[in-house]
Design a protein around this motif. Structure first.
Motif, PDB file in Angstrom:
ATOM      1  N   UNK A 157       0.825  -1.212   0.000  1.00 55.44           N
ATOM      2  CA  UNK A 157       0.000   0.000   0.000  1.00 55.44           C
ATOM      3  C   UNK A 157       0.859   1.262   0.000  1.00 55.44           C
ATOM      4  N   UNK A 158       0.412   2.268  -0.737  1.00 59.27           N
ATOM      5  CA  UNK A 158       1.098   3.557  -0.800  1.00 59.27           C
ATOM      6  C   UNK A 158       0.153   4.630  -0.265  1.00 59.27           C
TER       7      UNK A 158
ATOM      8  N   UNK B 155      11.914  12.179   4.106  1.00 62.57           N
ATOM      9  CA  UNK B 155      11.001  11.420   3.254  1.00 62.57           C
ATOM     10  C   UNK B 155      11.727  10.751   2.087  1.00 62.57           C
ATOM     11  N   UNK B 156      12.835  11.329   1.634  1.00 63.61           N
ATOM     12  CA  UNK B 156      13.611  10.689   0.570  1.00 63.61           C
ATOM     13  C   UNK B 156      14.165   9.348   1.060  1.00 63.61           C
ATOM     14  N   UNK B 157      14.594   9.305   2.332  1.00 59.02           N
ATOM     15  CA  UNK B 157      15.111   8.058   2.903  1.00 59.02           C
ATOM     16  C   UNK B 157      14.019   7.011   3.046  1.00 59.02           C
ATOM     17  N   UNK B 158      12.751   7.466   3.078  1.00 53.72           N
ATOM     18  CA  UNK B 158      11.624   6.542   3.232  1.00 53.72           C
ATOM     19  C   UNK B 158      10.909   6.292   1.908  1.00 53.72           C
ATOM     20  N   UNK B 159      11.627   6.534   0.804  1.00 48.49           N
ATOM     21  CA  UNK B 159      11.133   6.274  -0.553  1.00 48.49           C
ATOM     22  C   UNK B 159       9.917   7.150  -0.914  1.00 48.49           C
TER      23      UNK B 159
ATOM     24  N   UNK C  41       3.137  14.232  -0.939  1.00 49.06           N
ATOM     25  CA  UNK C  41       4.006  13.106  -1.285  1.00 49.06           C
ATOM     26  C   UNK C  41       3.179  11.838  -1.503  1.00 49.06           C
ATOM     27  N   UNK C  42       3.757  10.914  -2.260  1.00 48.44           N
ATOM     28  CA  UNK C  42       3.313   9.525  -2.265  1.00 48.44           C
ATOM     29  C   UNK C  42       4.415   8.712  -1.589  1.00 48.44           C
ATOM     30  N   UNK C  43       4.063   8.014  -0.496  1.00 47.42           N
ATOM     31  CA  UNK C  43       5.063   7.299   0.305  1.00 47.42           C
ATOM     32  C   UNK C  43       4.564   5.883   0.586  1.00 47.42           C
ATOM     33  N   UNK C  44       5.408   4.851   0.462  1.00 42.52           N
ATOM     34  CA  UNK C  44       4.995   3.502   0.885  1.00 42.52           C
ATOM     35  C   UNK C  44       4.553   3.532   2.351  1.00 42.52           C
ATOM     36  N   UNK C  45       3.468   2.843   2.661  1.00 43.31           N
ATOM     37  CA  UNK C  45       2.937   2.860   4.031  1.00 43.31           C
ATOM     38  C   UNK C  45       3.986   2.403   5.041  1.00 43.31           C
ATOM     39  N   UNK C  46       4.886   1.499   4.631  1.00 46.69           N
ATOM     40  CA  UNK C  46       5.972   1.057   5.529  1.00 46.69           C
ATOM     41  C   UNK C  46       6.833   2.226   5.972  1.00 46.69           C
ATOM     42  N   UNK C  47       7.057   3.168   5.045  1.00 44.44           N
ATOM     43  CA  UNK C  47       7.935   4.295   5.337  1.00 44.44           C
ATOM     44  C   UNK C  47       7.364   5.256   6.358  1.00 44.44           C
TER      45      UNK C  47
ATOM     46  N   UNK D 146       1.067  16.909   9.793  1.00 45.32           N
ATOM     47  CA  UNK D 146       1.035  15.899   8.732  1.00 45.32           C
ATOM     48  C   UNK D 146      -0.266  15.114   8.745  1.00 45.32           C
ATOM     49  N   UNK D 147      -0.734  14.755   7.557  1.00 43.12           N
ATOM     50  CA  UNK D 147      -1.922  13.920   7.393  1.00 43.12           C
ATOM     51  C   UNK D 147      -1.656  12.976   6.235  1.00 43.12           C
ATOM     52  N   UNK D 148      -2.142  11.733   6.368  1.00 49.09           N
ATOM     53  CA  UNK D 148      -1.955  10.807   5.249  1.00 49.09           C
ATOM     54  C   UNK D 148      -3.150   9.873   5.119  1.00 49.09           C
ATOM     55  N   UNK D 149      -3.323   9.325   3.920  1.00 45.36           N
ATOM     56  CA  UNK D 149      -4.462   8.460   3.620  1.00 45.36           C
ATOM     57  C   UNK D 149      -4.037   7.463   2.547  1.00 45.36           C
ATOM     58  N   UNK D 150      -4.610   6.248   2.606  1.00 45.11           N
ATOM     59  CA  UNK D 150      -4.291   5.226   1.610  1.00 45.11           C
ATOM     60  C   UNK D 150      -4.666   5.731   0.215  1.00 45.11           C
ATOM     61  N   UNK D 151      -3.762   5.510  -0.756  1.00 43.98           N
ATOM     62  CA  UNK D 151      -4.030   5.998  -2.111  1.00 43.98           C
ATOM     63  C   UNK D 151      -4.116   4.874  -3.136  1.00 43.98           C
ATOM     64  N   UNK D 152      -3.155   3.944  -3.108  1.00 44.86           N
ATOM     65  CA  UNK D 152      -3.132   2.904  -4.146  1.00 44.86           C
ATOM     66  C   UNK D 152      -2.185   1.781  -3.748  1.00 44.86           C
ATOM     67  N   UNK D 153      -2.189   0.714  -4.550  1.00 41.24           N
ATOM     68  CA  UNK D 153      -1.216  -0.373  -4.415  1.00 41.24           C
ATOM     69  C   UNK D 153      -0.146  -0.193  -5.488  1.00 41.24           C
ATOM     70  N   UNK D 154       1.126  -0.338  -5.104  1.00 40.33           N
ATOM     71  CA  UNK D 154       2.231  -0.202  -6.041  1.00 40.33           C
ATOM     72  C   UNK D 154       3.238  -1.325  -5.817  1.00 40.33           C
ATOM     73  N   UNK D 155       4.083  -1.637  -6.816  1.00 43.33           N
ATOM     74  CA  UNK D 155       5.106  -2.676  -6.624  1.00 43.33           C
ATOM     75  C   UNK D 155       6.012  -2.356  -5.430  1.00 43.33           C
ATOM     76  N   UNK D 156       6.494  -3.394  -4.779  1.00 44.74           N
ATOM     77  CA  UNK D 156       7.361  -3.284  -3.595  1.00 44.74           C
ATOM     78  C   UNK D 156       8.524  -2.339  -3.875  1.00 44.74           C
ATOM     79  N   UNK D 157       8.750  -1.383  -2.985  1.00 44.33           N
ATOM     80  CA  UNK D 157       9.734  -0.319  -3.224  1.00 44.33           C
ATOM     81  C   UNK D 157      11.129  -0.664  -2.727  1.00 44.33           C
ATOM     82  N   UNK D 158      11.318  -1.865  -2.181  1.00 45.78           N
ATOM     83  CA  UNK D 158      12.644  -2.227  -1.671  1.00 45.78           C
ATOM     84  C   UNK D 158      12.769  -1.980  -0.181  1.00 45.78           C
TER      85      UNK D 158
END
Length: 612
Positions: A406-407, A426-430, A448-454, A472-484
Motif C-alpha cells: 500500500x502507498x 522522506x527521501x530516505x523513506x522512498x 508526497x506519495x510514500x509507501x505505508x511502511x515508510x 502531517x496527514x496521510x491516507x491510503x491511495x493505491x497499491x504499487x510494486x514493492x519499493x525495496x
C-alpha cells in the motif's frame, strides 16, 4: 415508479479531521430546539466515547435528527480519519446527499480527498461548507478553487461539480451564502445552510408497490433489549411485533420478529409503533444480525447487496502478556478472553480482519491504519486486558504475479526553514514529492506519495525535526510494486539484563548512553527496553545496580546526582518505535516495550542462526 417522501432528508457530514463536523452538528441541534434552555450539554455532544474526547476525533459514525420547517433531518456524523473509513462507507449507504466541510485556512487535505471520493462514487449530491471563515489566516477564495480542482481530479461528472457553497463559523452557529473578506458573516443562525439543505438534498424515494426492504448498516447494543440493528428503510413499512424475513450474509433466509422499534429524536432513541420508507431505525430482537444483511418481507424477501469496504492495509499481532510482570494489573489475561473480545469487535467493525498465527495464544489483526489498530488496543487495555502487541506491518498483495504494497498520500505543512530536513527524511523513506506550494505566509505545503511502511514511526521523528511545528496527514491511495528495503529507526535500544527496581545511581550513568524511558523506582525485567541508545546497536545494561557503600563520608556526593527527565511513551508512540524483534506490553496501568525473546542468551542464539 418511485415516489419521494418530502417530510424526511437524510444527509451525512463528511470532512477531514478537525474541520468542524461535530461542532456544526452541535450548533444545528441547539438552534433546532433539541435542547432546553439552560440544559447542561457537553461540547461535541456526539463524541461520546472517552477516546473520542481525549483525542478530539470522531471514531464511530453516529446519527442524530432534528426538525426544521416540518421536515425531519436525519444527520450522520462520520469520522474524518481514513483509518475509520469503514464507518464513512456505511454512513454513506444511509443518506441521499452530503455536506462537505472544508477548513477556510487548511483547505482540502488527504482525508477530504478520501471522503469525497466515496461520496462521488456513491453518486451523492454535495453541498460545500467552507467552515472557520473567522480564522485570521482564512483564504476562502483559494480554498474554493482547490476544492474545484479536487472534484476535477476525482473525475466528478458535470452535475456533481455544480455544487452550492455555504460559508460558516460553526463555533458561533452562523452560516451565510455570501462572503466578503475581512467582514463578519451576514445573519446570526444556520438557517441559510438548513434552507439550502432542504432545497438541494433530494428526499428519499420509494416504490409504493415494493415489499419491505431495510439494509443493516450499523450495530449498537442496549442493556435492556440486547443487540440493535441500525437500518435505513428502503421500501415498505416496518411495525413493532411484525414477523420479518432476515436475509443473512451467507445467503440463507430466516424468520425473525421485531421485538422493539426505535427512531432517533435529537440524541435520544424513542419507541415507534411503525416506520416508513426513508426513515433510519433501530430494530431489537435479532440477536445475531450483522452489518450488510437485509430485513425484508416474509412473503417476498428481496435481499440487498452486502456492503463492501476497502481491504485492510496494516496489521499487528495481539497476544497474551508473556512478561514476568503479567497478571499484576489486568484481570483479562487468557488467549480465550482475547479471542472472544476480537470476535466481538468484528461484529460491528467491517474494516477489521482477525487471523490465526503459528502461536495458539497470538492473533493477527488487520485494519486500515496504525490509528485504528492503536485505538482497538487502547480500548482493550482500558477494559482490563493485558496484551503483547507486535510491530505494525503493511499487508502485502500479489497483483499480476508481483509483490505489491500500500502507498499513502501524505500532506505536510511545515515552516520554510524545515523544508530541507523534511525532504531529506522522506527521501530516505522512498517518498516521491508531487506538489509543493508556498502560501507566502512562511509555511509550505508538500504532497508526497510514500509507501505505508515508510510512515511507520515517521510521526515522532517528523515532530522532533520540525520542533513540534509540523502538521502531517496521510491516507491510503493505491497499491504499487514493492519499493525495496526501507530503514526506519536508525538507533538501537538499551535493554535491561535482569529483574529488579531501577535506582537513581545506575540510571544516572546510563543516561549518558541515550535517552531513558524509565525513572527511578520502576520495576523492570530481563529483556525490557528501558531507553533508546544513541548508537545503532542494542546494549544490555544493568539499571538496578546500587551504589557500593564505603567507609568514606561526604555530605554532598549524592546531592549532586541529577537525572534528566525520562520520556514516557504513549501507546501510539510505542507502536511506532518498536522494531521487528520488539513488542509492546500493554496493561490497564502501563505501556512497556520489550524484546520478543527476553533472555539475552536466547536472543544472541537467534541472531547467530539468522546470519547463517
Amino acid at each position: 415508479m418511485l415516489v419521494p417522501r418530502d417530510d424526511i432528508r437524510n444527509v451525512a457530514i463528511v470532512a477531514h479531521v478537525d474541520h468542524g463536523k461535530t461542532t456544526l452538528v452541535d450548533a444545528m441541534l441547539w438552534q433546532s430546539g433539541a435542547f432546553r434552555v439552560g440544559q447542561d450539554v457537553a461540547t461535541r455532544v456526539l463524541d461520546s466515547m472517552d477516546l473520542e474526547r481525549e483525542k478530539g476525533i470522531t471514531i464511530l459514525a453516529k446519527n442524530t435528527s432534528l426538525r426544521y420547517r416540518d421536515v425531519k433531518l436525519n444527520i450522520i456524523d462520520t469520522p474524518g480519519h481514513a483509518d475509520f473509513g469503514g464507518e464513512v462507507e456505511r454512513g454513506l449507504t444511509m443518506v441521499d446527499g452530503v455536506l462537505l466541510l472544508v477548513d477556510a485556512s487548511e483547505g482540502p487535505l488527504p482525508q477530504t480527498r478520501f471522503v469525497l471520493r466515496k461520496a462521488l462514487k456513491a453518486k451523492l449530491p454535495v453541498i460545500l461548507v467552507i467552515n472557520k471563515v473567522d480564522r485570521p489566516d482564512a483564504r476562502v477564495a483559494e480554498v474554493v478553487d482547490e476544492v474545484y480542482e479536487l472534484f476535477l481530479d476525482l473525475d466528478a461528472d458535470e452535475h456533481q461539480i455544480e455544487f452550492p457553497i455555504v460559508y460558516s463559523n460553526a463555533k458561533a452557529g452562523v452560516a451565510s451564502l455570501h462572503y466578503e473578506p475581512g467582514k463578519p458573516l451576514e445573519g446570526t443562525t444556520l438557517a441559510p445552510l438548513l434552507d439550502l439543505l432542504l432545497e438541494r438534498i433530494p428526499a428519499p424515494t420509494y416504490d409504493p408497490e415494493h415489499p419491505l426492504q431495510a439494509l443493516v448498516t450499523n450495530l449498537d447494543a442496549s442493556p435492556y433489549v440486547g443487540r440493535l440493528a441500525i437500518c435505513r428503510v428502503r421500501h415498505g413499512n416496518i411495525r413493532k411485533g411484525q414477523q420479518i424475513a432476515w436475509c443473512r450474509a451467507d445467503g440463507s433466509i430466516q424468520r425473525a420478529q421485531v421485538a422493539e422499534l426505535y427512531v432517533t429524536n435529537a440524541l435520544d432513541r424513542i419507541d415507534a409503533p411503525e416506520a416508513g420508507p426513508g426513515e433510519i431505525i433501530a430494530v431489537a430482537g435479532i440477536s445475531e444480525v450483522t452489518i450488510g444483511e437485509t430485513l425484508a418481507d416474509v412473503g417476498d424477501p428481496r435481499p440487498l447487496p452486502v456492503i463492501t469496504v476497502d481491504e485492510p492495509a496494516m496489521s499487528i499481532t495481539i497476544g497474551v502478556n508473556t512478561s514476568p510482570l503479567a497478571g499484576k494489573d489486568g484481570d483479562k489475561i487468557t488467549a480465550r478472553q482475547i479471542k472472544a473480545r476480537l470476535d466481538q469487535e468484528l461484529i460491528g467493525n467491517v474494516s477489521l480482519r482477525v487471523k490465526d498465527t503459528a502461536r495458539p495464544d497470538t492473533y493477527e489483526v488487520q485494519g486500515r491504519g496504525e490509528l485504528q489498530l492503536a485505538v482497538l488496543v487502547e480500548m482493550m487495555r482500558r477494559e482490563g486486558f493485558e496484551l503483547t502487541v507486535g510491530q505494525p506491518h503493511v499487508v502485502e498483495r500479489e497483483i499480476d504475479g508481483k509483490r505489491h504494497e500500500p502507498v499513502e498520500r501524505l500532506s505536510v505543512d511545515v515552516p520554510e526553514e524545515h523544508v530541507g530536513t523534511v525532504t531529506q527524511l522522506l527521501a530516505a523513506r522512498k517518498g516521491r514529492m508531487e506538489h509543493m506550494i508556498n502560501h507566502g505566509t512562511g509555511w509550505v505545503r508538500m504532497d508526497y506519495l510514500v509507501p505505508a511502511r515508510g510512515l511507520i514511526g515517521f510521526r515522532t521523528e517528523f515532530l522532533t525535526e520540525t520542533r513540534g511545528t509540523g502538521i502531517m496527514h496521510h491516507v491510503f491511495d493505491r497499491w504499487e510494486p514493492w519499493a525495496g528495503e526501507i530503514l526506519t529507526r536508525t538507533s538501537g535500544v538499551l535493554v535491561a539484563d535482569r529483574r529488579g527496581e531501577t535506582v537513581t545511581f545506575s540510571l544516572f550513568t546510563l543516561q549518558e548512553r541515550g535517552s531513558l524511558f524509565v525513572g527511578p523506582g520502576e520495576e523492570v525485567y530481563e529483556g525490557m527496553i528501558i531507553g533508546e541508545n544513541s548508537r545503532s546497536e542494542d546494549l544490555d545494561v544493568n539499571p538496578v545496580k546500587e551504589k557500593h557503600l564505603t567507609n568514606m563520608r561526604s555530605s554532598t556526593s549524592d546531592v549532586l546526582v541529577r537525572l534528566d527527565a525520562h520520556r514516557k511513551l504513549t501507546l501510539d508512540e510505542a507502536l511506532e518505535f518498536v522494531r521487528e524483534d520488539e513488542a509492546v506490553e500493554t496493561t490497564p496501568l502501563s505501556v512497556r516495550m520489550r524484546k520478543v525473546v527476553l533472555p539475552k542468551v536466547e536472543r544472541l542464539k537467534a541472531v547467530r542462526s539468522a546470519r547463517k
